[in-house]
Scaffold this active site. Structure first.
Site, mmCIF file in Angstrom:
data_model
loop_
_atom_site.group_PDB
_atom_site.id
_atom_site.type_symbol
_atom_site.label_atom_id
_atom_site.label_comp_id
_atom_site.label_asym_id
_atom_site.label_seq_id
_atom_site.Cartn_x
_atom_site.Cartn_y
_atom_site.Cartn_z
ATOM 1 C CB SER A 186 5.524 -2.247 11.915
ATOM 2 O OG SER A 186 5.125 -0.926 12.233
ATOM 3 N N GLY A 245 2.782 1.886 10.934
ATOM 4 C CA GLY A 245 3.726 2.998 10.794
ATOM 5 C C GLY A 245 4.479 3.338 12.068
ATOM 6 C CD GLU A 279 -2.639 5.348 7.121
ATOM 7 O OE1 GLU A 279 -2.621 5.478 5.875
ATOM 8 O OE2 GLU A 279 -1.687 4.852 7.751
ATOM 9 C CG HIS A 299 -5.643 1.714 5.559
ATOM 10 N ND1 HIS A 299 -5.196 2.652 6.451
ATOM 11 C CD2 HIS A 299 -4.624 0.851 5.354
ATOM 12 C CE1 HIS A 299 -3.942 2.370 6.777
ATOM 13 N NE2 HIS A 299 -3.571 1.284 6.129
ATOM 14 C CD GLU A 328 -3.319 -2.823 7.595
ATOM 15 O OE1 GLU A 328 -2.199 -2.962 7.114
ATOM 16 O OE2 GLU A 328 -4.030 -1.835 7.374
ATOM 17 N N GLY A 365 2.955 -1.179 4.338
ATOM 18 C CA GLY A 365 3.036 0.243 4.037
ATOM 19 C C GLY A 365 4.470 0.642 3.739
ATOM 20 N N GLY A 366 5.147 1.177 4.738
ATOM 21 C CA GLY A 366 6.488 1.738 4.559
ATOM 22 C C GLY A 366 7.468 0.837 3.823
ATOM 23 C CG ASN A 414 -1.662 1.238 1.469
ATOM 24 O OD1 ASN A 414 -1.733 2.087 0.576
ATOM 25 N ND2 ASN A 414 -2.240 1.384 2.650
ATOM 26 C CD1 TRP A 415 3.932 1.361 -2.677
ATOM 27 C CD2 TRP A 415 3.734 2.335 -4.690
ATOM 28 N NE1 TRP A 415 4.804 0.730 -3.533
ATOM 29 C CE2 TRP A 415 4.700 1.301 -4.771
ATOM 30 C CE3 TRP A 415 3.433 3.075 -5.833
ATOM 31 C CZ2 TRP A 415 5.368 1.002 -5.962
ATOM 32 C CZ3 TRP A 415 4.100 2.772 -7.015
ATOM 33 C CH2 TRP A 415 5.061 1.747 -7.083
ATOM 34 C CE LYS A 416 -0.038 3.176 4.858
ATOM 35 N NZ LYS A 416 0.113 3.241 6.309
HETATM 36 P P1 PGA Z 1 3.105 0.012 7.736
HETATM 37 O O1 PGA Z 1 1.633 0.286 7.160
HETATM 38 O O2 PGA Z 1 3.606 -1.249 7.113
HETATM 39 O O3 PGA Z 1 3.892 1.229 7.321
HETATM 40 O O4 PGA Z 1 2.964 -0.106 9.218
HETATM 41 C C1 PGA Z 1 0.718 -0.778 7.030
HETATM 42 C C2 PGA Z 1 -0.578 -0.287 6.457
HETATM 43 O O5 PGA Z 1 -0.969 0.853 6.745
HETATM 44 O O6 PGA Z 1 -1.238 -1.022 5.701
#
Ligand code: PGA
Length: 238
Positions: A200, A168, A97, A95, A162, A221-222, A8-10
């Protein structure tokens, strides 16, 4: 079950990132990863061109969200059908977020239903905030989210667990906690549904997480922004 490694590149990237699928493929060629699916979810404007680059490298694409209506006066929104038209196969819905900016379980369910109708696979995200886990109520919280945000016919969905406090933050749930929650979710949704872990996930912990019972892949994510680390995580799923 076939593992799904999903990045997920956000809100990251630009048109130059179209070379990322090729870079990934050089690190882990498609013939070496026949047993897993690799997915990249870029921001909306890059889906079309990235899909073309990704397809040539045996990678599928998805969106990070969609609207639940097919079309209409919804300024700034993108429908599941539009995502599908761009060649994407998946869409992340619910998600944390997005839930954090007011998306309810019901909206998440409508989005998942719209995705299925459009021929996309929705990745329905659930997960508890830290205070819920500290109170020991995480299973009830996730169960309530699933009951309200999964479509009635959820067989075509993927679920991503999650824990919000792990996203993050560099903090991951322990493999015991992950096994416990995934077993609970498995009990609710049955055998055929892929359950991803997210929060993470990185090369250093991917082996342990992906080796956990009932973990059928990861939502990253990251660590999914760099193809080197994404390839290392994918290798851990082989
Ligand atoms: P992260 O993000 O791997 O940076 O913790 C995961 C996500 O938001 O799907």
């Amino acid at each position: 079950m076939r593992p799904l490694i999903a990045a997920n590149w956000k809100m990251h990237g630009d048109m130059n990132w179209n070379d990322k699928p090729d870079a990934f493929n050089r690190l882990l060629p498609a013939e070496q990863r026949r047993s897993i699916d690799v997915l990249i979810c870029p921001p909306f404007p890059y889906i079309l061109s990235l899909t073309q680059a990704a397809k040539a490298n045996g990678i599928v694409t998805g969106a990070q969200d969609c609207h639940f209506e097919e079309q209409g006066a919804y300024t700034g929104s993108v429908s599941a059908q539009m995502v599908k038209n761009c060649g994407a196969e998946f869409v992340i819905v619910g998600h944390s977020e997005r839930r954090a900016v007011g998306e309810s379980d019901k909206i998440v369910r409508l989005k998942a239903e719209a995705a299925l109708k459009a021929g996309l696979t929705p990745i329905v995200c659930v997960g508890e905030p830290l205070f819920v886990r500290e109170d020991g109520n995480e299973k009830a919280h996730v169960e309530a989210q699933l009951k309200e945000s999964l479509p009635q016919a959820f067989g075509g969905c993927v679920i991503a667990y999650e824990p919000i406090w792990a996203i993050g933050t560099g903090r991951t749930a322990s493999s015991g906690d992950i096994a416990d929650m995934h077993a609970h979710i498995r009990g609710l949704v049955g055998a055929g549904v892929r359950i991803l872990y997210g929060g993470s996930v990185k090369p250093e912990n991917a082996g342990e997480i992906l080796g956990t019972v009932n973990v059928n892949g990861a939502l990253i994510g990251g660590a999914g922004l760099e193809m080197e680390s994404l390839a290392q995580i994918a290798r851990a799923a082989l």
